[in-house]
Scaffold this motif. Structure first.
Motif, PDB file in Angstrom:
ATOM      1  N   VAL A  21       6.332  -6.809   3.590  1.00 55.07           N
ATOM      2  CA  VAL A  21       4.962  -7.164   3.440  1.00 55.07           C
ATOM      3  C   VAL A  21       4.124  -6.095   2.835  1.00 55.07           C
ATOM      4  CG1 VAL A  21       2.810  -7.755   4.741  1.00 55.07           C
ATOM      5  CG2 VAL A  21       5.157  -8.565   5.707  1.00 55.07           C
ATOM      6  N   GLY A  22       3.069  -6.392   1.995  1.00 51.37           N
ATOM      7  CA  GLY A  22       2.337  -5.664   1.297  1.00 51.37           C
ATOM      8  C   GLY A  22       0.896  -6.254   1.023  1.00 51.37           C
ATOM      9  N   ILE A  23       0.110  -5.526   0.307  1.00 54.57           N
ATOM     10  CA  ILE A  23      -1.146  -6.042  -0.086  1.00 54.57           C
ATOM     11  C   ILE A  23      -0.872  -6.295  -1.561  1.00 54.57           C
ATOM     12  CG2 ILE A  23      -2.559  -5.100   1.687  1.00 54.57           C
ATOM     13  CD1 ILE A  23      -3.663  -3.115  -0.545  1.00 54.57           C
ATOM     14  N   THR A  24      -1.855  -7.515  -2.189  1.00 53.46           N
ATOM     15  CA  THR A  24      -1.662  -7.730  -3.477  1.00 53.46           C
ATOM     16  C   THR A  24      -2.468  -6.947  -4.247  1.00 53.46           C
ATOM     17  OG1 THR A  24      -3.552  -9.229  -3.303  1.00 53.46           O
ATOM     18  CG2 THR A  24      -1.743 -10.432  -2.723  1.00 53.46           C
ATOM     19  N   ASP A  25      -1.932  -7.123  -5.559  1.00 48.30           N
ATOM     20  CA  ASP A  25      -2.716  -6.419  -6.643  1.00 48.30           C
ATOM     21  C   ASP A  25      -4.286  -6.787  -6.636  1.00 48.30           C
ATOM     22  OD1 ASP A  25      -2.566  -4.656  -9.258  1.00 48.30           O
ATOM     23  OD2 ASP A  25      -3.478  -6.449 -10.195  1.00 48.30           O
ATOM     24  N   TYR A  26      -4.665  -7.790  -6.514  1.00 46.99           N
ATOM     25  CA  TYR A  26      -6.033  -8.218  -6.214  1.00 46.99           C
ATOM     26  C   TYR A  26      -6.613  -7.330  -5.204  1.00 46.99           C
ATOM     27  CZ  TYR A  26     -10.444 -10.665  -5.202  1.00 46.99           C
ATOM     28  OH  TYR A  26     -11.506 -10.922  -4.831  1.00 46.99           O
ATOM     29  N   ALA A  27      -5.928  -7.184  -4.066  1.00 48.60           N
ATOM     30  CA  ALA A  27      -6.561  -6.639  -2.759  1.00 48.60           C
ATOM     31  C   ALA A  27      -6.672  -5.093  -3.171  1.00 48.60           C
ATOM     32  CB  ALA A  27      -5.698  -6.591  -1.679  1.00 48.60           C
ATOM     33  N   GLN A  28      -5.732  -4.376  -3.966  1.00 43.71           N
ATOM     34  CA  GLN A  28      -6.006  -2.867  -3.937  1.00 43.71           C
ATOM     35  C   GLN A  28      -6.832  -2.803  -5.041  1.00 43.71           C
ATOM     36  OE1 GLN A  28      -5.078  -0.898  -6.799  1.00 43.71           O
ATOM     37  NE2 GLN A  28      -4.642  -2.545  -8.180  1.00 43.71           N
ATOM     38  N   SER A  29      -7.102  -3.665  -6.033  1.00 45.47           N
ATOM     39  CA  SER A  29      -8.214  -3.563  -7.164  1.00 45.47           C
ATOM     40  C   SER A  29      -9.488  -3.593  -6.365  1.00 45.47           C
ATOM     41  CB  SER A  29      -8.061  -4.467  -8.122  1.00 45.47           C
ATOM     42  OG  SER A  29      -8.344  -5.872  -7.725  1.00 45.47           O
ATOM     43  N   GLN A  30      -9.491  -4.424  -5.176  1.00 42.23           N
ATOM     44  CA  GLN A  30     -11.093  -4.524  -4.613  1.00 42.23           C
ATOM     45  C   GLN A  30     -11.282  -3.294  -3.720  1.00 42.23           C
ATOM     46  OE1 GLN A  30     -13.330  -7.166  -5.050  1.00 42.23           O
ATOM     47  NE2 GLN A  30     -11.722  -7.290  -6.587  1.00 42.23           N
ATOM     48  N   LEU A  31     -10.157  -2.713  -3.146  1.00 38.56           N
ATOM     49  CA  LEU A  31     -10.295  -1.326  -2.495  1.00 38.56           C
ATOM     50  C   LEU A  31     -10.495  -0.104  -3.366  1.00 38.56           C
ATOM     51  CD1 LEU A  31      -7.565  -2.019   0.170  1.00 38.56           C
ATOM     52  CD2 LEU A  31      -9.813  -1.776   0.675  1.00 38.56           C
ATOM     53  N   ASP A  33      -9.309   3.569  -5.079  1.00 42.39           N
ATOM     54  CA  ASP A  33      -8.512   4.481  -4.920  1.00 42.39           C
ATOM     55  C   ASP A  33      -7.930   4.515  -3.435  1.00 42.39           C
ATOM     56  OD1 ASP A  33      -8.279   5.013  -7.759  1.00 42.39           O
ATOM     57  OD2 ASP A  33      -9.870   6.612  -7.262  1.00 42.39           O
ATOM     58  N   ILE A  34      -6.623   4.142  -3.189  1.00 40.73           N
ATOM     59  CA  ILE A  34      -6.262   4.461  -1.977  1.00 40.73           C
ATOM     60  C   ILE A  34      -5.956   5.896  -1.453  1.00 40.73           C
ATOM     61  CG2 ILE A  34      -4.467   3.513  -0.182  1.00 40.73           C
ATOM     62  CD1 ILE A  34      -6.135   1.294  -1.419  1.00 40.73           C
ATOM     63  N   VAL A  35      -6.533   6.413  -0.372  1.00 34.60           N
ATOM     64  CA  VAL A  35      -6.395   7.788   0.097  1.00 34.60           C
ATOM     65  C   VAL A  35      -5.598   7.991   1.212  1.00 34.60           C
ATOM     66  CG1 VAL A  35      -8.523   8.452  -1.370  1.00 34.60           C
ATOM     67  CG2 VAL A  35      -8.564   7.680   1.188  1.00 34.60           C
ATOM     68  N   PHE A  36      -5.239   6.863   1.993  1.00 31.70           N
ATOM     69  CA  PHE A  36      -4.771   6.826   3.191  1.00 31.70           C
ATOM     70  C   PHE A  36      -4.054   5.429   3.797  1.00 31.70           C
ATOM     71  CE2 PHE A  36      -4.498   6.442   7.931  1.00 31.70           C
ATOM     72  CZ  PHE A  36      -3.706   7.611   8.420  1.00 31.70           C
ATOM     73  N   VAL A  37      -2.630   5.904   4.089  1.00 36.02           N
ATOM     74  CA  VAL A  37      -2.124   4.326   4.847  1.00 36.02           C
ATOM     75  C   VAL A  37      -1.303   4.718   6.175  1.00 36.02           C
ATOM     76  CG1 VAL A  37      -0.494   2.599   4.295  1.00 36.02           C
ATOM     77  CG2 VAL A  37      -1.778   3.503   2.537  1.00 36.02           C
ATOM     78  N   GLU A  38      -1.650   3.806   7.075  1.00 39.58           N
ATOM     79  CA  GLU A  38      -1.108   3.854   8.306  1.00 39.58           C
ATOM     80  C   GLU A  38      -0.138   2.867   8.606  1.00 39.58           C
ATOM     81  OE1 GLU A  38      -2.157   3.583  12.975  1.00 39.58           O
ATOM     82  OE2 GLU A  38      -3.276   5.052  12.012  1.00 39.58           O
ATOM     83  N   VAL A  39       1.028   2.908   8.558  1.00 38.01           N
ATOM     84  CA  VAL A  39       1.986   1.889   8.867  1.00 38.01           C
ATOM     85  C   VAL A  39       2.710   1.862  10.158  1.00 38.01           C
ATOM     86  CG1 VAL A  39       2.836   1.933   6.251  1.00 38.01           C
ATOM     87  CG2 VAL A  39       4.149   3.207   7.996  1.00 38.01           C
ATOM     88  N   ALA A  78       7.108   6.408   2.610  1.00 35.77           N
ATOM     89  CA  ALA A  78       6.678   6.960   1.269  1.00 35.77           C
ATOM     90  C   ALA A  78       5.274   6.936   1.174  1.00 35.77           C
ATOM     91  CB  ALA A  78       7.202   6.315   0.279  1.00 35.77           C
ATOM     92  N   LEU A  79       4.511   5.852   1.806  1.00 38.19           N
ATOM     93  CA  LEU A  79       2.930   5.833   1.776  1.00 38.19           C
ATOM     94  C   LEU A  79       2.360   6.981   2.333  1.00 38.19           C
ATOM     95  CD1 LEU A  79       2.417   1.950   2.125  1.00 38.19           C
ATOM     96  CD2 LEU A  79       2.734   3.285   0.009  1.00 38.19           C
ATOM     97  N   SER A  84      -1.035   6.495  -2.913  1.00 35.24           N
ATOM     98  CA  SER A  84      -1.571   6.006  -4.366  1.00 35.24           C
ATOM     99  C   SER A  84      -0.586   4.994  -4.823  1.00 35.24           C
ATOM    100  CB  SER A  84      -1.876   7.140  -5.419  1.00 35.24           C
ATOM    101  OG  SER A  84      -0.583   7.443  -5.681  1.00 35.24           O
ATOM    102  N   LEU A  85       0.820   5.021  -4.206  1.00 34.30           N
ATOM    103  CA  LEU A  85       1.783   3.814  -4.576  1.00 34.30           C
ATOM    104  C   LEU A  85       1.137   2.473  -4.368  1.00 34.30           C
ATOM    105  CD1 LEU A  85       5.008   5.139  -2.955  1.00 34.30           C
ATOM    106  CD2 LEU A  85       4.564   4.958  -5.432  1.00 34.30           C
ATOM    107  N   VAL A  86       0.215   2.270  -3.414  1.00 38.94           N
ATOM    108  CA  VAL A  86      -0.598   1.059  -3.046  1.00 38.94           C
ATOM    109  C   VAL A  86      -1.249   0.570  -4.373  1.00 38.94           C
ATOM    110  CG1 VAL A  86      -2.140  -0.386  -1.869  1.00 38.94           C
ATOM    111  CG2 VAL A  86      -0.258   1.405  -0.709  1.00 38.94           C
ATOM    112  N   ASN A  87      -1.666   1.403  -5.177  1.00 38.36           N
ATOM    113  CA  ASN A  87      -2.515   1.215  -6.267  1.00 38.36           C
ATOM    114  C   ASN A  87      -1.502   1.175  -7.379  1.00 38.36           C
ATOM    115  OD1 ASN A  87      -4.626   3.580  -5.063  1.00 38.36           O
ATOM    116  ND2 ASN A  87      -5.455   1.372  -5.349  1.00 38.36           N
TER     117      ASN A  87
END
Length: 123
Positions: A21-31, A33-39, A78-79, A84-87
């Motif tokens: 599971v991940g977020i879509t390209d559309y979602a990351q573009s709306q967010l 620059d990703i600076v933090f992820v908690e999995v 890895a996140l 920024s891998l999410v971007n």
């Protein structure tokens, strides 16, 4: 492997009873620059629609929801080192977690790629 999408902009790749599971390209573009992820941690049981992970960008913080009932088998470590891998690869190396599906019939309520493209075009 089959790919599904939610109306909360998550994608899932399903093989057998396992889903990534991940977020879509559309979602990351709306967010932005990703600076933090908690999995989530392995072993956590999740229900469809409940918070499973957190993503923070320079613009906002957002929850990533469990698309289906299941048990987390792995969070993408890895996140933590490189959010920024999410971007750069949101629908590949930027995945958030893997889970074992509790009820595969819940897949019936999700969109395929064509339906998801129509959905985001209507936003």
């Amino acid at each position: 492997m089959a790919r599904y999408f939610t109306d909360e902009h998550e994608w899932l790749d399903v093989t057998g009873d396992e889903a990534t599971v991940g977020i879509t390209d559309y979602a990351q573009s709306q967010l932005g620059d990703i600076v933090f992820v908690e999995v989530p941690e392995a072993g956590k049981d999740v229900k469809k629609g409940e918070d499973a992970a957190v993503v923070e960008s320079v613009k906002a913080a957002s929850d990533v929801y469990a698309p289906l009932d299941g048990t987390i088998t792995e969070g993408n470590a890895a996140l933590g080192d490189d959010p920024s891998l999410v971007n750069t690869d949101p629908e590949g190396e930027g995945w958030f977690f893997k889970l074992t599906l509790a009820d595969k019939s819940q897949l019936d309520g999700l969109m395929n790629e064509a339906a998801y493209k129509d959905f985001i075009a209507s936003l």
